[in-house]
Scaffold this motif. Structure first.
Motif, mmCIF file in Angstrom:
data_model
loop_
_atom_site.group_PDB
_atom_site.id
_atom_site.type_symbol
_atom_site.label_atom_id
_atom_site.label_comp_id
_atom_site.label_asym_id
_atom_site.label_seq_id
_atom_site.Cartn_x
_atom_site.Cartn_y
_atom_site.Cartn_z
ATOM 1 N N SER A 213 0.887 -1.190 -0.091
ATOM 2 C CA SER A 213 0.070 -0.166 -0.029
ATOM 3 C C SER A 213 0.885 1.302 -0.065
ATOM 4 C CB SER A 213 -0.939 0.114 1.069
ATOM 5 O OG SER A 213 -1.593 -1.147 1.458
ATOM 6 N N ILE A 214 0.700 2.285 -0.851
ATOM 7 C CA ILE A 214 1.221 3.547 -0.800
ATOM 8 C C ILE A 214 0.452 4.735 -1.021
ATOM 9 C CG2 ILE A 214 1.416 3.239 -3.294
ATOM 10 C CD1 ILE A 214 4.561 4.261 -3.209
ATOM 11 N N GLU A 215 0.918 5.536 -0.456
ATOM 12 C CA GLU A 215 0.416 7.030 -0.275
ATOM 13 C C GLU A 215 1.330 8.051 -0.352
ATOM 14 O OE1 GLU A 215 -2.627 7.460 2.837
ATOM 15 O OE2 GLU A 215 -1.399 6.941 4.201
ATOM 16 N N ALA A 216 0.823 9.249 -0.677
ATOM 17 C CA ALA A 216 1.750 10.352 -0.535
ATOM 18 C C ALA A 216 1.970 10.955 0.585
ATOM 19 C CB ALA A 216 1.226 11.736 -1.602
ATOM 20 N N SER A 217 3.052 11.313 0.836
ATOM 21 C CA SER A 217 3.671 11.827 2.271
ATOM 22 C C SER A 217 3.334 13.367 2.390
ATOM 23 C CB SER A 217 4.826 11.603 2.708
ATOM 24 O OG SER A 217 5.406 12.031 3.729
ATOM 25 N N ASN A 218 2.708 13.890 3.037
ATOM 26 C CA ASN A 218 2.643 15.246 3.573
ATOM 27 C C ASN A 218 3.950 15.962 4.006
ATOM 28 O OD1 ASN A 218 -0.001 15.189 2.788
ATOM 29 N ND2 ASN A 218 -0.763 14.729 4.671
ATOM 30 N N ALA A 219 4.719 15.172 4.749
ATOM 31 C CA ALA A 219 5.924 15.702 5.218
ATOM 32 C C ALA A 219 6.952 15.341 4.378
ATOM 33 C CB ALA A 219 6.411 14.838 6.605
ATOM 34 N N VAL A 220 8.360 15.967 4.497
ATOM 35 C CA VAL A 220 9.409 15.958 3.769
ATOM 36 C C VAL A 220 10.291 14.589 3.887
ATOM 37 C CG1 VAL A 220 9.589 18.357 2.930
ATOM 38 C CG2 VAL A 220 11.121 17.337 5.130
ATOM 39 N N THR A 221 9.548 13.778 4.491
ATOM 40 C CA THR A 221 10.198 12.266 4.699
ATOM 41 C C THR A 221 9.287 11.294 4.070
ATOM 42 O OG1 THR A 221 9.204 11.984 7.016
ATOM 43 C CG2 THR A 221 11.177 12.998 7.014
ATOM 44 N N SER A 222 10.076 10.264 3.873
ATOM 45 C CA SER A 222 9.349 8.985 3.185
ATOM 46 C C SER A 222 9.371 7.828 4.489
ATOM 47 C CB SER A 222 9.856 8.335 1.986
ATOM 48 O OG SER A 222 9.597 9.493 0.954
ATOM 49 N N THR A 223 8.484 6.880 4.245
ATOM 50 C CA THR A 223 8.714 5.821 5.225
ATOM 51 C C THR A 223 8.325 4.326 4.660
ATOM 52 O OG1 THR A 223 6.364 5.931 6.064
ATOM 53 C CG2 THR A 223 7.906 7.225 7.290
ATOM 54 N N ILE A 224 8.853 3.479 5.230
ATOM 55 C CA ILE A 224 8.646 2.128 4.805
ATOM 56 C C ILE A 224 8.152 1.337 6.168
ATOM 57 C CG2 ILE A 224 9.616 -0.155 3.883
ATOM 58 C CD1 ILE A 224 11.850 1.502 2.739
ATOM 59 N N HIS A 225 7.086 0.563 5.943
ATOM 60 C CA HIS A 225 6.640 -0.223 6.996
ATOM 61 C C HIS A 225 6.161 -1.569 6.588
ATOM 62 C CE1 HIS A 225 3.344 -0.661 10.516
ATOM 63 N NE2 HIS A 225 4.577 -1.354 10.887
ATOM 64 N N SER A 226 7.036 -2.509 7.030
ATOM 65 C CA SER A 226 6.646 -4.043 6.633
ATOM 66 C C SER A 226 6.120 -4.381 7.880
ATOM 67 C CB SER A 226 8.144 -4.501 6.430
ATOM 68 O OG SER A 226 7.783 -6.015 6.502
ATOM 69 N N LYS A 227 4.852 -4.945 7.909
ATOM 70 C CA LYS A 227 4.043 -5.399 9.052
ATOM 71 C C LYS A 227 4.536 -6.608 9.703
ATOM 72 C CE LYS A 227 -0.261 -3.250 8.554
ATOM 73 N NZ LYS A 227 -1.744 -3.414 8.264
ATOM 74 N N THR A 228 5.238 -7.593 8.860
ATOM 75 C CA THR A 228 5.735 -8.658 9.300
ATOM 76 C C THR A 228 7.033 -8.520 9.897
ATOM 77 O OG1 THR A 228 6.792 -9.257 7.212
ATOM 78 C CG2 THR A 228 4.337 -10.208 7.629
ATOM 79 N N LEU A 229 7.821 -7.268 9.801
ATOM 80 C CA LEU A 229 9.098 -7.267 10.451
ATOM 81 C C LEU A 229 9.152 -6.142 11.491
ATOM 82 C CD1 LEU A 229 11.310 -7.019 7.328
ATOM 83 C CD2 LEU A 229 11.337 -8.848 8.752
#
Length: 358
Positions: free
Chosen positions: A37-53
């Motif tokens: 799942s991907i959506e634009a970030s409002n902040a000037v940072t990006s994140t990755i979230h692996s739910k299994t990790l």
């Protein structure tokens, strides 16, 4: 929010030979997925979230062509996700696409609830899900072939033993005839040219062909509970190259068998499919006897023998040494007799369906 999914895979025939360019295999996509799942970030940072990790999203920064994650442990665990982003964004930049900040979330149900791996090709499905998500996020409208090639380039930056059939079937889904490309040639192209140019070239040996299964044919899947180490098994078998006459004979036999199997698909011939599945099992057994790596373990032999007793054509799936076996049946027979006997011998029936895409 954009959400995409990439299915897991099982090999049906042509294992081991498929690691050589131009030698075909047959695979299926199953209805267990890595979801991105991907959506634009409002902040000037990006994140990755692996739910299994990880419980929490991991922040990353772009540093020219690289994705930087300050936590080395998280960076190592997320290497497939990170490399797929790096490769995709190199390509996007070459197409003059402006990069954006985003939140990317990865989830998976490829393994069982207690974390046991079924051998469904989770690394491949992660790569494909990330490339598909970014393709939609940047509205690039890439073909399946380009999605496959971007995932493969990412995979080759991380490891080189894989035939990448798992990537192909995760992109194309359904039943697939597949042969791998000349890895040395692609590696050389990657070193000497841009991602863009590598994508545009025809890759020698690569063959991707969707198949339609004969009517009334069904694949039963059983899990023996002991995960296999594919890279170890493949490298052991590769040692057989030191006996070119044996290895060459193995490749020729596999090639003929899989070509006949594909013909049986195209002529709607279940019995022809079953005959070639049995033949492929024998070819792999002969090769296993020579390599002495125990591809068909006691449990996998039991799984196959039970299937055969009830009229199925059965064999190991993938590298063997554990993980899954398959049984091909005419679905007019009672499959529960096979499932019940498998279960009574400690083999878990996996009642997955073949996934034909959205």
């Amino acid at each position: 929010m954009i959400q995409v999914k990439a299915p897991g895979k099982l090999y049906v025939a042509g294992e081991y030979a498929v690691t050589e360019p131009g030698y075909k295999s047959v695979l299926i996509a199953v209805d267990r997925f890595v979801t991105a799942s991907i959506e634009a970030s409002n902040a000037v940072t990006s994140t990755i979230h692996s739910k299994t990790l990880h419980y929490e999203p991991v922040t990353f920064n772009r540093n020219e062509d690289k994705i930087d994650i300050s936590d080395a442990n998280a960076a190592s665990q997320l290497k497939y996700v990170v490399t797929a982003i790096e490769v995709f964004e190199q390509y996007a930049r070459s197409c003059n696409v402006k990069l954006k900040h985003f939140h990317l979330e990865i989830d998976s149900n490829l393994d069982d609830a207690s974390g046991n791996k079924y051998g469904l090709g989770s690394s491949a499905a992660v790569l494909v899900s990330v490339v598909k998500a970014l393709n939609e996020f940047y509205d690039m409208q890439l073909s399946n072939l380009y999605i496959y090639k971007l995932a493969v380039i990412s995979n080759m930056r991380l490891q080189s033993l894989s035939s990448c059939g798992d990537i192909a079937v995760s992109v194309y889904s359904g039943w697939l005839a597949y042969s791998t490309f000349d890895h040395d040639w692609v590696k050389q192209q990657m070193e000497e040219t841009s991602v863009n140019e590598v994508l545009e070239k025809n890759w020698p040996g690569l063959h991707i062909e969707p198949l339609q299964a004969p009517e009334n044919m069904e694949v039963l899947i059983g899990w023996t509970g002991s995960p296999a180490s594919s890279p170890h098994l493949v490298s052991e078998v590769k040692r057989l190259k030191s006996d070119p006459s044996f290895y060459g004979r193995f490749l020729d036999q596999s090639h003929t068998c899989v070509e006949n199997l594909i013909y049986a698909f195209k002529t709607n011939n279940i019995k022809g499919v079953q005959k070639m599945i049995r033949q492929n099992r024998m070819i792999i057994q002969q090769m296993d006897n020579e390599a002495t790596v125990d591809i068909e373990t006691e449990n996998l032999k039991m799984l196959c023998d039970i299937g055969e007793r009830y009229g199925a054509a059965a064999k190991t799936s993938g590298a063997g040494g554990g993980d899954c076996g398959i049984a091909i049946i005419d679905n007019r027979i009672d499959k529960n007799r096979i499932y019940n006997e498998w279960a009574s011998h400690g083999i878990k029936p996996l009642k997955f369906k073949i996934y034909h895409g959205q």
